[in-house]
Enzyme design. Structure first.
Site, PDB file in Angstrom:
ATOM      1  N   HIS A 129       0.827  -1.212   0.000  1.00 14.94           N
ATOM      2  CA  HIS A 129       0.000   0.000   0.000  1.00 14.94           C
ATOM      3  C   HIS A 129       0.859   1.258   0.000  1.00 14.94           C
ATOM      4  CE1 HIS A 129      -2.217  -3.243   2.029  1.00 14.94           C
ATOM      5  NE2 HIS A 129      -3.247  -2.773   1.377  1.00 14.94           N
ATOM      6  N   GLY A 171      -1.298   6.208   3.287  1.00 18.16           N
ATOM      7  CA  GLY A 171      -1.761   7.464   2.732  1.00 18.16           C
ATOM      8  C   GLY A 171      -3.248   7.593   2.509  1.00 18.16           C
ATOM      9  N   ASP A 172      -4.047   6.687   3.056  1.00 17.77           N
ATOM     10  CA  ASP A 172      -5.481   6.738   2.761  1.00 17.77           C
ATOM     11  C   ASP A 172      -6.343   7.129   3.958  1.00 17.77           C
ATOM     12  OD1 ASP A 172      -5.358   4.425   4.321  1.00 17.77           O
ATOM     13  OD2 ASP A 172      -6.777   3.329   3.075  1.00 17.77           O
ATOM     14  N   GLY A 229      -7.123   9.924   5.538  1.00 23.78           N
ATOM     15  CA  GLY A 229      -8.047  11.030   5.325  1.00 23.78           C
ATOM     16  C   GLY A 229      -9.170  10.662   4.382  1.00 23.78           C
ATOM     17  N   SER A 240     -10.556   1.701  10.441  1.00 26.21           N
ATOM     18  CA  SER A 240     -11.389   2.748  11.036  1.00 26.21           C
ATOM     19  C   SER A 240     -12.842   2.308  11.158  1.00 26.21           C
ATOM     20  CB  SER A 240     -11.315   4.018  10.188  1.00 26.21           C
ATOM     21  OG  SER A 240      -9.998   4.489  10.081  1.00 26.21           O
ATOM     22  N   GLY A 292      -9.668  -2.812  18.915  1.00 26.60           N
ATOM     23  CA  GLY A 292      -8.352  -2.702  18.301  1.00 26.60           C
ATOM     24  C   GLY A 292      -7.214  -3.285  19.103  1.00 26.60           C
ATOM     25  N   ARG A 307      -0.095  -0.669  10.595  1.00 25.46           N
ATOM     26  CA  ARG A 307       0.876  -0.778   9.515  1.00 25.46           C
ATOM     27  C   ARG A 307       2.180  -0.076   9.834  1.00 25.46           C
ATOM     28  NH1 ARG A 307      -3.292   0.089   4.411  1.00 25.46           N
ATOM     29  NH2 ARG A 307      -4.375  -1.884   4.681  1.00 25.46           N
ATOM     30  N   GLY A 347      -4.330   8.576  13.027  1.00 26.96           N
ATOM     31  CA  GLY A 347      -5.532   8.238  13.789  1.00 26.96           C
ATOM     32  C   GLY A 347      -5.722   9.150  14.983  1.00 26.96           C
TER      33      GLY A 347
END
Length: 587
Positions: A223, A408-409, A411, A453, A494, A550, A565
């Site tokens: 990713h 990078g995802d 947001g 999330s 989590g 990650r 987060g």
């Protein structure tokens, strides 16, 4: 930063149009099942008495994961958003479509979001009486040392694990045996990659990490997660030597051993480069007298348009060789010739039966609710709408933070989730309680997002709502209770704690500050204290070394960067406080 170019329409339509186009291009192989529109099912695969093999993960890795749906391979794939796990509902659609009475095997990469979402789906299936087992692919040797192998992420090794499990299920093996063979393949598979250039998320159009023109990242994740080190760009043979030395050092093959090989392009690496890598790889194996039983060279697990490649080896014995050679037919992989026969009628009858037998909720008796406190259900919903607005405003900042230490995802994922929450709240009846709105928010977020999330915030909303189920309005103490229950839900789902460099590091000081402020008797004071606590906690994450998610693969390289987060937690609590300030000013 230069904007990237992609041939897409509206970013929010990418996944539906991907699914529609893929199924339309291969109607003899694939269909879409379930209300979510994200379960791609083999036309010729599921059948009575056969274990249903369900794979899945985020989009952007095509042909993985849906490209491995077909006879002799996976029976279905749950399709998530770009780089984000599918939601439990999407996974359930895939599983129910291929449940033919012998149980379900979930196969997916070992990422926090995938683990949480597939586990939630498994729990629901098991509660309904379906046997489920799970195997998390963990082949990336750069992401954790061998003594912590269960922490490794899955990259292109999915290819071999899916193939082995699909063959075992196709041969009629029982669920426990299919799972055991998948895990055997998993333990025999070793991968490592290199990235030369970044990819970009369609929603942002920006590279999700920066790398110099003369640099390469060794051990890059699928990713775009940073690898183990950055070096000057070297020749293909030198890079192949470095990757193979690491792989073979752990695999420790002996002369006469057999392997299968995958040289995988990450999205924009030419076949010329991949075959040059394979040429050197074969020289290395020949020198060690290791036989290549089968080899695949091409794009099998990509990362959008990332430049780079990975090498995967699986050590074979007679059992794994037989399963690897078993015929299969899918969009991305065909081996031998398969016997075909549509099984749509079997799936349809089972799905109908499952719907008919689904338990029906009993209406609950009305309960008198505590009406003390300034935060009414209407004000609560306005606070949540404002939180969504602020997440959307800060989307690029949150994604940039995530690009440094993750994929990078973040947001983008949060924007998708909160837009779904906003739409759901727009449909809430005026008389809906705060608990009811929390349930509505949880379902909307989870169904829209998946990823890590999704389960975290869905659990937070559900727990928070349940904690104030006896109230119509929230006063200071009830508000602090709502926040504390949300924190506990995130902790329980989590399994992270303060100091792990996650959103918990913002939530803990926020809740502690809110509980102290509750004694002041002001709802606004509680939210302002929570906001300030979250901000301090967020800033403190820059000094922490990540131990969860990650970014945990980075070790010391995660220091010096704010956790995304924790940042989104601060944005949410800041927005809630601002909304309450507006309410107070209007009174």
């Amino acid at each position: 930063m230069t904007k990237t170019k992609k041939l897409i329409n509206a970013p929010e339509d990418i996944i539906p149009q991907l699914v529609s186009g893929m199924v339309a291009a291969h109607p003899d192989l694939l269909s879409v099942e379930g209300d979510s529109g994200r379960a791609i099912v083999a036309v010729d695969g599921p059948r009575d008495g056969k274990v249903g093999v369900v794979v899945g993960g985020g989009s952007g890795h095509e042909p993985a994961f849906a490209g491995y749906v077909g006879r002799g391979l996976a029976d279905a794939a749950a399709v998530g958003n770009i780089f984000a796990s599918p939601s439990p509902e999407q996974i359930l659609d895939a599983a129910r479509a291929v449940d033919c009475g012998a149980g379900i095997l979930f196969l997916y990469g070992n990422y926090t979001g995938d683990v949480m979402n597939f586990t939630m789906a498994a729990e629901e299936l098991e509660a309904a009486g379906t046997a489920v087992q799970q195997v998390q692919v963990a082949d990336d040797i750069a992401s954790a040392p061998v003594e912590r192998r269960d922490e490794r992420r899955g990259i292109a090794g999915d290819f071999f694990v899916f193939k082995i499990a699909g063959a075992a299920a196709d041969l009629g093996e029982p669920l426990s045996r299919v799972a055991a063979l998948a895990q055997k393949a998993n333990l025999a598979t070793f991968s490592m990659g290199v990235a030369l250039g970044a990819c970009s998320l369609p929603q942002t159009g920006k590279p999700n990490f920066e790398i110099g023109d003369d640099e390469m990242e060794i051990g890059m994740g699928l990713h775009g997660e940073p690898g183990i080190r950055r070096e000057k760009l070297a020749s293909a043979d030198s890079v192949t030597d470095e990757l193979m030395d690491t792989i073979l050092g752990e695999m420790a093959p002996k002369p006469g051993d057999r392997v299968a090989v995958l040289v995988n392009g990450l999205g924009s690496t030419s076949q010329v480069e991949l075959y040059i890598i394979f040429n050197r790889l074969k020289q290395i194996l020949d020198a060690r007298e290791i036989t290549i039983h089968r080899a695949w060279v091409g794009e099998y697990a990509t990362s959008l348009e990332m430049a780079g490649a990975s090498i995967t080896l699986i050590r074979l014995d007679d059992e794994l060789t037989t399963l690897l050679d078993h015929p299969c037919r899918s969009v991305a992989l065909t081996v031998g010739a398969v016997e075909s026969g549509s099984t749509a009628d079997v799936r349809s009858s089972r799905k109908t039966a499952a719907s008919t037998n689904a338990p029906q909720a009993s209406p609950s008796a009305p309960v008198a609710l505590n009406e003390s406190g300034l935060i009414t259900p209407t004000i609560f919903r306005r606070m949540m709408q404002h939180a969504g607005d602020q997440i959307i405003t800060e989307r690029d900042w949150l994604s940039e933070l995530d690009g440094v230490i993750g994929d990078g995802d973040h947001g983008v994922t949060m924007e998708i989730g909160w837009k779904a929450v906003q739409a759901a709240l727009n449909n809430a009846p005026a008389e809906e309680t705060i608990e009811g709105s929390c349930k509505r928010m949880a379902k909307a977020f989870l169904d829209a997002v998946g990823a890590s999330s999704g389960p975290l915030y869905a659990t937070a909303f559900l727990r928070a709502g349940a904690a104030v189920s006896d109230r119509r309005n929230l006063g200071p103490n009830a508000l602090a209770l709502w926040l504390a229950a949300a924190l506990q839900g995130i902790r329980d789902r989590g399994r992270a704690e303060a100091g792990d460099k996650t959103m918990i590091d913002a939530w803990v000081p926020a809740v502690e500050a809110a509980q102290k402020a509750a004694a002041s008797g002001s709802e606004l004071a509680v939210l302002q204290a929570a906001r300030d606590g979250a901000e301090a906690g967020m800033k403190a994450t820059a000094d922490l070394e990540s131990r969860r998610g990650r970014s945990a693969k980075l070790g010391a390289r995660s220091r010096g960067h704010i956790d995304p987060g924790a940042a989104s937690t601060y944005v949410i609590l800041r927005a809630m406080a601002a909304a309450m300030e507006q309410e107070a000013a209007a009174q």
